[in-house]
Write a protein that holds these residues in place. Structure first.
Motif, PDB file in Angstrom:
ATOM      1  N   ARG A 149      -9.560 -46.246  -4.681  1.00 23.45           N
ATOM      2  CA  ARG A 149     -10.202 -44.973  -3.880  1.00 23.45           C
ATOM      3  C   ARG A 149      -9.469 -44.064  -3.203  1.00 23.45           C
ATOM      4  N   GLN A 150      -9.107 -42.804  -3.578  1.00 22.72           N
ATOM      5  CA  GLN A 150      -8.135 -41.988  -2.994  1.00 22.72           C
ATOM      6  C   GLN A 150      -8.522 -41.674  -1.711  1.00 22.72           C
ATOM      7  N   ARG A 151      -7.550 -41.723  -0.697  1.00 18.09           N
ATOM      8  CA  ARG A 151      -7.783 -41.380   0.888  1.00 18.09           C
ATOM      9  C   ARG A 151      -7.606 -39.780   0.925  1.00 18.09           C
ATOM     10  N   TYR A 159     -13.147 -41.462   9.884  1.00 16.70           N
ATOM     11  CA  TYR A 159     -13.308 -41.685   8.319  1.00 16.70           C
ATOM     12  C   TYR A 159     -13.512 -42.944   7.986  1.00 16.70           C
ATOM     13  N   CYS A 163     -16.945 -43.687   5.630  1.00 18.26           N
ATOM     14  CA  CYS A 163     -16.799 -43.890   4.237  1.00 18.26           C
ATOM     15  C   CYS A 163     -17.469 -45.366   3.930  1.00 18.26           C
ATOM     16  N   LEU A 169      -4.252 -47.170   4.235  1.00 19.33           N
ATOM     17  CA  LEU A 169      -3.194 -46.620   3.361  1.00 19.33           C
ATOM     18  C   LEU A 169      -2.658 -47.654   2.500  1.00 19.33           C
ATOM     19  N   ASN A 194      -3.755 -52.311   6.656  1.00 16.69           N
ATOM     20  CA  ASN A 194      -4.703 -51.770   7.517  1.00 16.69           C
ATOM     21  C   ASN A 194      -4.427 -51.727   8.809  1.00 16.69           C
ATOM     22  N   THR A 197      -2.312 -48.731   9.450  1.00 21.28           N
ATOM     23  CA  THR A 197      -3.162 -47.387   9.485  1.00 21.28           C
ATOM     24  C   THR A 197      -3.903 -47.203  10.442  1.00 21.28           C
ATOM     25  N   CYS A 206      -3.809 -39.549  10.328  1.00 22.43           N
ATOM     26  CA  CYS A 206      -3.177 -40.328   9.133  1.00 22.43           C
ATOM     27  C   CYS A 206      -3.239 -39.372   8.112  1.00 22.43           C
ATOM     28  N   CYS A 208      -2.040 -38.682   3.765  1.00 22.20           N
ATOM     29  CA  CYS A 208      -2.090 -39.181   2.527  1.00 22.20           C
ATOM     30  C   CYS A 208      -1.610 -38.138   1.561  1.00 22.20           C
TER      31      CYS A 208
END
Length: 334
Positions: A149-151, A159, A163, A169, A194, A197, A206, A208
């Motif tokens: 899953r793309q951050r 977030y 989500c 990340l 985790n 992050t 954060c 990405c």
């Protein structure tokens, strides 16, 4: 401990420290170290081996002994095997840079990775931790597909609740400002990504980066394969995966709970969100532990609590269905 050659180009206090952590990476460590040496920004590079029983450390020592470049390089080895997070805790005090870049002994960093990281931190003073897109390769270095899953390009604590997934990340792509460690101390869980992050999200933003800055290797001995029991026999894979994930979620929750005590200045709204995330991790650990060994009626409490927790409703609804099917359908004995 062996010491590589110093360069006048590297200041006494380097801006960037690269932590290249390895374990049983003899087949891949040459490419990983070559990627670190190829960085276009002079760095302090600490190559550390977690007491593996193969030739990883010896290969690293040989490469450092002949290195003559702009980076300040140190190679070391733990006396005994510590595991991912404890290995990180052991090495982190050796790093002197204000920006810490994580590398693994089985991955390959793009030569511009550190430069892109430094640029991103300079352009985003509130960013505390970042990752990037990546390309996945197999044990032979060939491209392979990977579901991930793309951050978002920029995100904060909210977030994680929005989500509805306990994701950080990717550790192989992580970099962070050293305050993320210095402010909170050693990690308390078994895995680093985790926890780091979430620490970054407590202190700021954060990021990405949309650049694929790492070739991330998937193979039977990789950390993700071990944690998720991808190479285990089917009859034991589910249990081992759940046991490891219970420790992972519980340890991440322990880390976040202690970190919250260290930021009394955190605004009330952000503290409330952080507490929601903490609850999510606790509930996920409890739900998986109950599913492993508890009678079915004990599954209900974490499921019902999850249905009432923002971010956990989807997963808890899915677990309700497991009450209706035989345990053997998802890998457990009755």
């Amino acid at each position: 401990m062996a010491q590589g050659k110093d360069s006048a180009e590297v200041m006494d206090r380097p801006r960037v420290s690269v932590l290249l952590l390895s374990y049983r990476d003899a087949d891949y460590i040459r490419d990983a170290i070559a990627g670190a040496f190829a960085q276009t920004v002079p760095c302090e590079i600490v190559i550390s081996n977690d007491a593996s029983d193969d030739a990883t450390h010896e290969i690293a020592c040989a490469m450092v002994a002949t290195y003559d470049g702009p980076h300040r390089v140190t190679v070391r080895r733990n006396v005994r095997n510590l595991g991912v997070a404890a290995h990180f805790n052991e090495v982190m005090p050796l790093a002197r840079g204000e920006i810490i870049v994580m590398m693994a002994g089985d991955d390959i960093a793009d030569p511009d990775r550190v430069a892109a990281i430094v640029r991103a931190f300079d352009e985003s003073p509130t960013a505390m931790v970042l990752g990037s897109d990546f390309e996945c390769i197999d044990s032979a270095g060939q491209p392979m597909a990977m579901r991930f899953r793309q951050r978002p390009e920029r995100f904060g604590l909210d977030y994680f609740v929005e989500c509805g997934r306990l994701i950080g990340l990717l550790g192989a792509t992580l970099a962070f400002r050293r305050e993320v460690f210095d402010r909170f101390g050693p990690l308390r869980g078994p895995i680093e990504d985790n926890a780091l992050t979430l620490r970054g999200a407590l202190l700021g933003d954060c990021l990405c980066l949309r650049q694929p800055l790492v070739r991330y290797r998937r193979h039977a001995g990789s950390v993700s394969s071990i944690v998720f029991a991808r190479e285990e026999p089917k009859e034991v894979a589910f249990r081992r995966r759940y046991e490891r994930m219970v420790a992972f979620y519980g340890g991440t929750a322990d880390d976040l709970e202690e970190c919250l005590k260290a930021v009394p200045e955190l605004p009330a709204a952000r503290r409330r969100i952080a507490r929601q995330i903490l609850t999510m991790y606790r509930l996920e650990a409890a739900a998986r532990a109950a599913l492993l060994d508890g009678p079915r009626h004990r599954w209900l409490l974490p499921i019902l609590r999850g249905l009432g927790s923002p971010g956990m409703r989807r997963k808890s609804s899915e677990r309700l269905l497991k009450l209706l099917v035989p345990r053997r359908w998802f890998g457990l004995h009755a």
